[in-house]
Design a protein around this motif. Structure first.
Motif, mmCIF file in Angstrom:
data_model
loop_
_atom_site.group_PDB
_atom_site.id
_atom_site.type_symbol
_atom_site.label_atom_id
_atom_site.label_comp_id
_atom_site.label_asym_id
_atom_site.label_seq_id
_atom_site.Cartn_x
_atom_site.Cartn_y
_atom_site.Cartn_z
ATOM 1 N N SER A 138 0.840 -1.197 0.000
ATOM 2 C CA SER A 138 0.000 0.000 0.000
ATOM 3 C C SER A 138 0.874 1.246 0.000
ATOM 4 C CB SER A 138 -0.898 0.012 1.250
ATOM 5 O OG SER A 138 -1.719 -1.134 1.292
ATOM 6 N N PRO A 139 0.376 2.365 -0.576
ATOM 7 C CA PRO A 139 1.143 3.619 -0.501
ATOM 8 C C PRO A 139 1.307 4.046 0.944
ATOM 9 C CG PRO A 139 -1.086 4.006 -1.307
ATOM 10 C CD PRO A 139 -0.893 2.528 -1.304
ATOM 11 N N GLU A 140 2.472 4.580 1.282
ATOM 12 C CA GLU A 140 2.791 4.900 2.665
ATOM 13 C C GLU A 140 2.630 6.377 2.999
ATOM 14 O OE1 GLU A 140 3.431 2.779 4.986
ATOM 15 O OE2 GLU A 140 3.586 0.972 3.766
ATOM 16 N N ARG A 141 2.562 7.246 1.989
ATOM 17 C CA ARG A 141 2.495 8.686 2.271
ATOM 18 C C ARG A 141 1.742 9.400 1.157
ATOM 19 N NH1 ARG A 141 7.214 6.744 0.977
ATOM 20 N NH2 ARG A 141 7.716 6.432 3.166
ATOM 21 N N ARG A 142 1.314 10.638 1.472
ATOM 22 C CA ARG A 142 0.538 11.428 0.509
ATOM 23 C C ARG A 142 1.333 11.806 -0.735
ATOM 24 N NH1 ARG A 142 -4.034 15.034 2.360
ATOM 25 N NH2 ARG A 142 -4.954 13.961 4.147
ATOM 26 N N THR A 143 2.637 11.874 -0.601
ATOM 27 C CA THR A 143 3.457 12.296 -1.727
ATOM 28 C C THR A 143 3.694 11.181 -2.735
ATOM 29 O OG1 THR A 143 5.422 11.828 -0.379
ATOM 30 C CG2 THR A 143 4.621 14.105 -0.429
ATOM 31 N N ASP A 144 3.298 9.958 -2.419
ATOM 32 C CA ASP A 144 3.450 8.866 -3.380
ATOM 33 C C ASP A 144 2.561 9.123 -4.593
ATOM 34 O OD1 ASP A 144 5.153 7.687 -1.645
ATOM 35 O OD2 ASP A 144 3.777 6.129 -0.960
ATOM 36 N N PRO A 145 3.021 8.773 -5.788
ATOM 37 C CA PRO A 145 2.200 9.013 -6.981
ATOM 38 C C PRO A 145 0.986 8.101 -7.031
ATOM 39 C CG PRO A 145 4.167 7.760 -7.546
ATOM 40 C CD PRO A 145 4.318 8.162 -6.104
ATOM 41 N N ALA A 146 -0.075 8.598 -7.640
ATOM 42 C CA ALA A 146 -1.265 7.772 -7.836
ATOM 43 C C ALA A 146 -0.978 6.693 -8.870
ATOM 44 C CB ALA A 146 -2.432 8.643 -8.297
ATOM 45 N N PRO A 147 -1.550 5.513 -8.716
ATOM 46 C CA PRO A 147 -1.312 4.444 -9.697
ATOM 47 C C PRO A 147 -1.891 4.804 -11.067
ATOM 48 C CG PRO A 147 -3.019 3.809 -8.130
ATOM 49 C CD PRO A 147 -2.426 5.074 -7.616
ATOM 50 N N ARG A 148 -1.391 4.130 -12.075
ATOM 51 C CA ARG A 148 -1.797 4.453 -13.441
ATOM 52 C C ARG A 148 -3.286 4.212 -13.673
ATOM 53 N NH1 ARG A 148 3.170 2.062 -17.212
ATOM 54 N NH2 ARG A 148 4.802 3.465 -16.414
ATOM 55 N N LEU B 73 -9.012 15.648 -11.332
ATOM 56 C CA LEU B 73 -7.579 15.947 -11.279
ATOM 57 C C LEU B 73 -7.085 15.960 -9.835
ATOM 58 C CD1 LEU B 73 -7.363 18.790 -13.960
ATOM 59 C CD2 LEU B 73 -6.641 16.405 -14.202
ATOM 60 N N ALA B 74 -7.899 16.507 -8.921
ATOM 61 C CA ALA B 74 -7.496 16.549 -7.515
ATOM 62 C C ALA B 74 -7.380 15.151 -6.914
ATOM 63 C CB ALA B 74 -8.495 17.381 -6.713
ATOM 64 N N LEU B 75 -8.117 14.200 -7.451
ATOM 65 C CA LEU B 75 -8.079 12.839 -6.918
ATOM 66 C C LEU B 75 -6.768 12.118 -7.223
ATOM 67 C CD1 LEU B 75 -11.711 11.678 -7.772
ATOM 68 C CD2 LEU B 75 -10.783 12.011 -5.483
ATOM 69 N N VAL B 76 -6.075 12.516 -8.283
ATOM 70 C CA VAL B 76 -4.894 11.760 -8.700
ATOM 71 C C VAL B 76 -3.623 12.597 -8.761
ATOM 72 C CG1 VAL B 76 -6.224 10.052 -9.980
ATOM 73 C CG2 VAL B 76 -5.466 12.130 -11.143
ATOM 74 N N GLY C 163 -4.259 17.859 -4.929
ATOM 75 C CA GLY C 163 -5.472 17.431 -4.240
ATOM 76 C C GLY C 163 -5.208 16.829 -2.874
ATOM 77 N N ARG C 164 -3.931 16.598 -2.565
ATOM 78 C CA ARG C 164 -3.560 16.018 -1.268
ATOM 79 C C ARG C 164 -2.761 16.979 -0.398
ATOM 80 N NH1 ARG C 164 -0.273 11.957 -3.819
ATOM 81 N NH2 ARG C 164 -1.295 12.120 -5.843
ATOM 82 N N THR D 2 -4.370 9.019 1.117
ATOM 83 C CA THR D 2 -4.534 10.054 2.141
ATOM 84 C C THR D 2 -4.774 9.469 3.533
ATOM 85 O OG1 THR D 2 -6.886 10.213 1.560
ATOM 86 C CG2 THR D 2 -5.384 11.764 0.503
ATOM 87 N N ARG D 3 -4.461 8.205 3.718
ATOM 88 C CA ARG D 3 -4.568 7.654 5.067
ATOM 89 C C ARG D 3 -3.577 8.365 5.992
ATOM 90 N NH1 ARG D 3 -4.671 2.173 2.571
ATOM 91 N NH2 ARG D 3 -6.830 1.445 2.627
ATOM 92 N N PRO D 4 -3.905 8.496 7.262
ATOM 93 C CA PRO D 4 -2.959 9.106 8.210
ATOM 94 C C PRO D 4 -1.662 8.318 8.268
ATOM 95 C CG PRO D 4 -5.159 8.936 9.174
ATOM 96 C CD PRO D 4 -5.205 8.162 7.903
ATOM 97 N N ASP D 5 -0.584 9.018 8.564
ATOM 98 C CA ASP D 5 0.710 8.354 8.674
ATOM 99 C C ASP D 5 0.663 7.283 9.760
ATOM 100 O OD1 ASP D 5 1.725 9.978 6.707
ATOM 101 O OD2 ASP D 5 2.540 11.457 8.117
ATOM 102 N N CYS D 6 1.342 6.196 9.490
ATOM 103 C CA CYS D 6 1.353 5.093 10.441
ATOM 104 C C CYS D 6 2.336 5.399 11.568
ATOM 105 C CB CYS D 6 1.739 3.792 9.736
ATOM 106 S SG CYS D 6 1.701 2.348 10.821
#
Length: 333
Positions: free
Chosen positions: A152-162, A217-220, A224-225, A307-311
């Motif tokens: 799973s993505p770990e942070r908001r700065t990770d790119p959205a999947p294709r 656009l904000a979703l990906v 938007g994050r 956008t899950r909270p940081d673990c």
């Protein structure tokens, strides 16, 4: 926490049971006070009864199984049933968006229908929340952040999947297809643009276009994050996730339900005024709205994960390698 408790599934089971019981009462007493009319282009009120009691039963079973060991196939079956029942309840309540839109234009709606649709939408949302929680437990997601670390993505700065980017741009294409009908009618038939039909309707159209351009656009994309630089007071801060996620889920579910289910059904059955409209026009409208809604829903799934909270405890602890110290040779005395 992912493990959660029995509170959510119990509330969902009770809510869905009451919603289903109300529909049973209206089936037995169609002329009862506050009985809302059946939804147009739907198989009948019995569908709501079936979906509601299925959701209630599944949520009850999920509640009784929390904290107990069950075979994975059984739990996955519950997850699938909860997803189907929850999505079905939301699709059955597709007219909620129209009820809210009529209120925006100052037109009175049937209050029984409005409240029933809102209750059905809530029942579906609660059931889907139970499905997601049980799915996380089956996948052995992190109890602190609901992620499956390493996948799973770990942070908001990770790119959205294709696939999410593809869904977002498909939503924009659906919006463009729908707007093109308005432009063609304006050019060829001289019909007024929606902005000329009053201030309220103009505001509604502006919001609708933003939901088909800025929202996908904000979703990906990163802006938007995390607030971009040009938003000076908030630059660099996290965007509240439900500021984007809430409209995406509501608009996406409403369009997919109203146009993808009811609209397509009416078109194929030749009901309403769709039978007299040109095929090209109905195709652009129905498929445009449907792709628009489904694209928003798919992109929203990715946004929810990003956008899950940081673990507080990211990933399992990696044990340090064991160091073997050679033993000194023994000497004879």
């Amino acid at each position: 926490m992912v493990s959660g408790g029995r509170g959510l599934p119990c509330v969902a089971a009770i809510w869905c049971s009451v919603y289903g019981a109300a529909h049973v009462w209206w089936l037995a007493n169609p002329g009862a006070p506050w009985a809302p009319p059946e939804e147009v282009f739907s198989p009948g009120r019995w569908v709501a009864v079936t979906l509601a009691f299925t959701a209630a039963a599944v949520c009850s079973v999920i509640a009784t199984g929390i904290g107990h060991h069950r075979a994975a196939p059984v739990r996955w079956t519950l997850v699938v049933l909860a997803w189907v029942a929850g999505a079905g309840l939301i699709a059955y309540s597709y007219m909620l968006a129209i009820s809210l839109a009529t209120m925006l234009f100052g037109q009175a709606d049937h209050w029984g229908s409005l409240l029933t649709r809102a209750a059905g939408m809530t029942a579906g949302a609660l059931t889907l929340a139970c499905a997601v929680a049980e799915q996380r437990r089956v996948r052995r997601a992190c109890p602190h952040c609901a992620r499956v670390h390493g996948r799973s993505p770990e942070r908001r700065t990770d790119p959205a999947p294709r696939w999410a980017c593809l869904a977002a741009y498909a939503a924009i294409a659906g919006c463009a297809a729908r707007v093109s009908v308005l432009v063609i009618e304006f050019i060829t038939e001289g019909k007024p643009l929606p902005f000329a039909l009053g201030f309220s309707f103009g505001v509604f159209i502006v919001l609708l276009i933003l939901a088909g351009t800025l929202l996908p656009l904000a979703l990906v994309h990163r802006f938007g994050r995390i607030w971009p630089r040009w938003v000076a007071p908030l630059a660099g801060r996290d965007v509240p996730r439900w500021l984007v996620l809430g409209p995406a889920l509501f608009v996406g579910a409403s369009m997919a339900g109203y146009f993808g289910v009811a609209g397509m059904t009416a078109w194929f059955l030749g009901k309403g005024n769709l039978a007299q409209a040109p095929v090209w026009k109905v195709s652009l409208e129905m498929f445009g709205y449907t792709v628009w809604g489904l694209g928003l829903l798919a992109a929203a799934v990715s946004y929810h994960a990003l956008t899950r909270p940081d673990c507080p405890s990211p990933g399992p602890a990696v044990p340090s390698p064991k160091v073997t110290v050679p033993r000194a040779p023994r000497t004879s005395s």
